[in-house]
Design a protein around this motif. Sequence first.
Motif, PDB file in Angstrom:
ATOM      1  N   THR A   1      18.339  18.607  -7.826  1.00  0.00           N
ATOM      2  CA  THR A   1      17.218  19.000  -6.971  1.00  0.00           C
ATOM      3  C   THR A   1      16.851  17.819  -6.075  1.00  0.00           C
ATOM      4  OG1 THR A   1      16.390  20.352  -8.776  1.00  0.00           O
ATOM      5  CG2 THR A   1      14.856  19.914  -6.978  1.00  0.00           C
ATOM      6  N   GLU A   2      16.638  18.109  -4.806  1.00  0.00           N
ATOM      7  CA  GLU A   2      16.242  17.059  -3.869  1.00  0.00           C
ATOM      8  C   GLU A   2      14.813  16.619  -4.173  1.00  0.00           C
ATOM      9  OE1 GLU A   2      17.656  15.839  -0.611  1.00  0.00           O
ATOM     10  OE2 GLU A   2      19.482  16.278  -1.725  1.00  0.00           O
ATOM     11  N   ALA A   3      14.585  15.299  -4.209  1.00  0.00           N
ATOM     12  CA  ALA A   3      13.221  14.804  -4.361  1.00  0.00           C
ATOM     13  C   ALA A   3      12.424  15.229  -3.129  1.00  0.00           C
ATOM     14  CB  ALA A   3      13.228  13.290  -4.486  1.00  0.00           C
ATOM     15  N   HIS A   4      11.117  15.408  -3.317  1.00  0.00           N
ATOM     16  CA  HIS A   4      10.228  15.824  -2.241  1.00  0.00           C
ATOM     17  C   HIS A   4      10.272  14.783  -1.114  1.00  0.00           C
ATOM     18  CE1 HIS A   4       5.877  16.920  -0.965  1.00  0.00           C
ATOM     19  NE2 HIS A   4       6.781  17.476  -0.215  1.00  0.00           N
ATOM     20  N   GLN A   5      10.878  15.147   0.002  1.00  0.00           N
ATOM     21  CA  GLN A   5      11.069  14.178   1.081  1.00  0.00           C
ATOM     22  C   GLN A   5       9.927  14.239   2.078  1.00  0.00           C
ATOM     23  OE1 GLN A   5      13.433  11.849   1.337  1.00  0.00           O
ATOM     24  NE2 GLN A   5      14.556  12.514  -0.486  1.00  0.00           N
ATOM     25  N   VAL A   6       9.210  13.145   2.197  1.00  0.00           N
ATOM     26  CA  VAL A   6       8.120  13.065   3.166  1.00  0.00           C
ATOM     27  C   VAL A   6       8.275  11.741   3.901  1.00  0.00           C
ATOM     28  CG1 VAL A   6       5.631  12.860   3.444  1.00  0.00           C
ATOM     29  CG2 VAL A   6       6.550  14.409   1.724  1.00  0.00           C
ATOM     30  N   ALA A   7       8.174  11.804   5.230  1.00  0.00           N
ATOM     31  CA  ALA A   7       8.225  10.562   5.996  1.00  0.00           C
ATOM     32  C   ALA A   7       6.832   9.944   5.970  1.00  0.00           C
ATOM     33  CB  ALA A   7       8.658  10.853   7.421  1.00  0.00           C
ATOM     34  N   GLU A   8       6.724   8.815   5.308  1.00  0.00           N
ATOM     35  CA  GLU A   8       5.419   8.168   5.231  1.00  0.00           C
ATOM     36  C   GLU A   8       5.122   7.441   6.536  1.00  0.00           C
ATOM     37  OE1 GLU A   8       5.873   5.916   1.561  1.00  0.00           O
ATOM     38  OE2 GLU A   8       4.467   7.289   0.612  1.00  0.00           O
ATOM     39  N   ASP A   9       3.845   7.285   6.814  1.00  0.00           N
ATOM     40  CA  ASP A   9       3.407   6.597   8.018  1.00  0.00           C
ATOM     41  C   ASP A   9       3.901   5.147   7.998  1.00  0.00           C
ATOM     42  OD1 ASP A   9       1.110   7.105  10.253  1.00  0.00           O
ATOM     43  OD2 ASP A   9       1.218   4.981   9.659  1.00  0.00           O
ATOM     44  N   ASP A  10       4.337   4.654   9.162  1.00  0.00           N
ATOM     45  CA  ASP A  10       4.877   3.290   9.235  1.00  0.00           C
ATOM     46  C   ASP A  10       3.884   2.241   8.741  1.00  0.00           C
ATOM     47  OD1 ASP A  10       7.204   4.282  10.232  1.00  0.00           O
ATOM     48  OD2 ASP A  10       6.794   3.754  12.333  1.00  0.00           O
ATOM     49  N   ALA A  11       2.599   2.446   9.056  1.00  0.00           N
ATOM     50  CA  ALA A  11       1.582   1.463   8.645  1.00  0.00           C
ATOM     51  C   ALA A  11       1.512   1.391   7.121  1.00  0.00           C
ATOM     52  CB  ALA A  11       0.215   1.834   9.218  1.00  0.00           C
ATOM     53  N   TRP A  12       1.595   2.543   6.454  1.00  0.00           N
ATOM     54  CA  TRP A  12       1.525   2.555   4.993  1.00  0.00           C
ATOM     55  C   TRP A  12       2.809   2.019   4.363  1.00  0.00           C
ATOM     56  CZ3 TRP A  12      -1.139   1.522   1.226  1.00  0.00           C
ATOM     57  CH2 TRP A  12      -0.932   2.005  -0.061  1.00  0.00           C
ATOM     58  N   VAL A  13       3.947   2.296   4.995  1.00  0.00           N
ATOM     59  CA  VAL A  13       5.213   1.730   4.509  1.00  0.00           C
ATOM     60  C   VAL A  13       5.107   0.201   4.531  1.00  0.00           C
ATOM     61  CG1 VAL A  13       7.668   1.436   5.042  1.00  0.00           C
ATOM     62  CG2 VAL A  13       6.624   3.719   5.164  1.00  0.00           C
ATOM     63  N   GLU A  14       4.550  -0.330   5.623  1.00  0.00           N
ATOM     64  CA  GLU A  14       4.410  -1.781   5.749  1.00  0.00           C
ATOM     65  C   GLU A  14       3.409  -2.329   4.709  1.00  0.00           C
ATOM     66  OE1 GLU A  14       3.802  -3.173   9.766  1.00  0.00           O
ATOM     67  OE2 GLU A  14       3.115  -5.132   9.072  1.00  0.00           O
ATOM     68  N   GLY A  15       2.291  -1.614   4.542  1.00  0.00           N
ATOM     69  CA  GLY A  15       1.285  -2.031   3.545  1.00  0.00           C
ATOM     70  C   GLY A  15       1.888  -2.100   2.152  1.00  0.00           C
ATOM     71  N   GLN A  16       2.648  -1.056   1.783  1.00  0.00           N
ATOM     72  CA  GLN A  16       3.265  -1.040   0.451  1.00  0.00           C
ATOM     73  C   GLN A  16       4.269  -2.170   0.290  1.00  0.00           C
ATOM     74  OE1 GLN A  16       4.151   3.160  -1.209  1.00  0.00           O
ATOM     75  NE2 GLN A  16       4.066   3.399   0.994  1.00  0.00           N
ATOM     76  N   SER A  17       5.034  -2.433   1.383  1.00  0.00           N
ATOM     77  CA  SER A  17       6.042  -3.474   1.220  1.00  0.00           C
ATOM     78  C   SER A  17       5.367  -4.844   1.107  1.00  0.00           C
ATOM     79  CB  SER A  17       7.107  -3.384   2.321  1.00  0.00           C
ATOM     80  OG  SER A  17       6.833  -4.267   3.354  1.00  0.00           O
ATOM     81  N   LEU A  18       4.221  -5.020   1.764  1.00  0.00           N
ATOM     82  CA  LEU A  18       3.523  -6.307   1.647  1.00  0.00           C
ATOM     83  C   LEU A  18       2.950  -6.501   0.243  1.00  0.00           C
ATOM     84  CD1 LEU A  18       1.737  -6.430   5.131  1.00  0.00           C
ATOM     85  CD2 LEU A  18       3.601  -7.906   4.348  1.00  0.00           C
ATOM     86  N   ILE A  19       2.298  -5.470  -0.287  1.00  0.00           N
ATOM     87  CA  ILE A  19       1.677  -5.648  -1.619  1.00  0.00           C
ATOM     88  C   ILE A  19       2.762  -5.792  -2.700  1.00  0.00           C
ATOM     89  CG2 ILE A  19       1.314  -3.182  -2.156  1.00  0.00           C
ATOM     90  CD1 ILE A  19      -1.296  -4.009  -3.572  1.00  0.00           C
ATOM     91  N   SER A  20       3.938  -5.206  -2.443  1.00  0.00           N
ATOM     92  CA  SER A  20       4.995  -5.315  -3.448  1.00  0.00           C
ATOM     93  C   SER A  20       5.538  -6.741  -3.566  1.00  0.00           C
ATOM     94  CB  SER A  20       6.133  -4.335  -3.147  1.00  0.00           C
ATOM     95  OG  SER A  20       6.866  -4.814  -2.038  1.00  0.00           O
TER      96      SER A  20
END
Length: 333
Positions: free
Chosen positions: A226-245
């Motif tokens: 089964t394909e995982a639920h694919q959602v394109a996340e907002d670029d700003a949030w992608v960047e926020g997550q990568s910074l906190i990680s």
Amino acid sequence: MVSQFPDIKITAETPIRAPSAVPVDDAVLPFEVDALDLRGRLTRLGPTLDDILHKHDYPPQVGKLLGEAIVLTTLLGSSLKFDGRFILQTRTDGPVSFLIVDFQAPDRLRAYARFDTARLKDGQNSGALLGKGHLAMTIDQGADMSRYQGMVALDGGSLEDAAHEYFLRSEQIPTRVRLAVGEEWRGGDGGKRRWRAGGMLLQFLPKAPERARQADLHPGDAPEGTEAHQVAEDDAWVEGQSLISTVEDVELIDPDLSGERLVYRLFHQRGVRVFAPLPLRAQCSCSREAVSSMLKSFAPKDRADMVKDGKVVVTCEFCSSVYEFTPEEAGVE
Ligand SMILES: [Zn+2]
């Protein structure tokens, strides 16, 4: 019961200046990254955490887990109005069967853990210590306000996982949480070990709600293929997550790295504003009067059963204070 988690809106503004190099312990530092629509909080705990954990002789892994619960509570509860109360509890089937953290606005913290020594093993992580059950959060904003209760299942994961799951399912606010707890060894004053902790909460709060769509955290029990639920996340949030990680545990608990420096290190390229820190302290709300009135609420037989060696002794589970009463004072007939 209200449906919304209390607003974490940050209001108190401070003027722009260079990040302070002075570390501040026992405080929550709110911050905002306007360019990415991010809001966050950073908690640093030193003496307050050490005080709470040393009231009990917790094995290290239990102290660490309770420390994580305390940090999570400060990240979630520190926005409450004056006299508000935030209680985080877990009830699970693991070696640590019960955790409670009680935060009373504006700054009072108390907490304790119940555990089974026989089931503790070296190297157990938070998920293994907790086992399965649930985490509940109760918010009481005073007499005129309704009570809020939120719940999330614990299924062998960490408290960070539970917080992510909660914000994804219940609040639908894109949120990342980091928690770290450690013991610091200071060679001086007889070589004491001291508990320290740190944590960060980051939330994506864009003005346009459609930008807050999120990908599912786990594919869950979906059949293979089964394909995982694919959602394109907002670029700003992608960047926020990568910074906190990129935040390391050692940075969160480092006593020599100021919270402002840490926040600046992470977000300076996008412009970050910090607000006035909210101080925290360890203080229990128990009292002889409160224990006495609790005893009076018990059935007469239960009160009588509590008499041992001619007295009734009650120990506060939070702070280990001991209250002694004569049978007469305890209302035993
Ligand atoms: Zn107490």
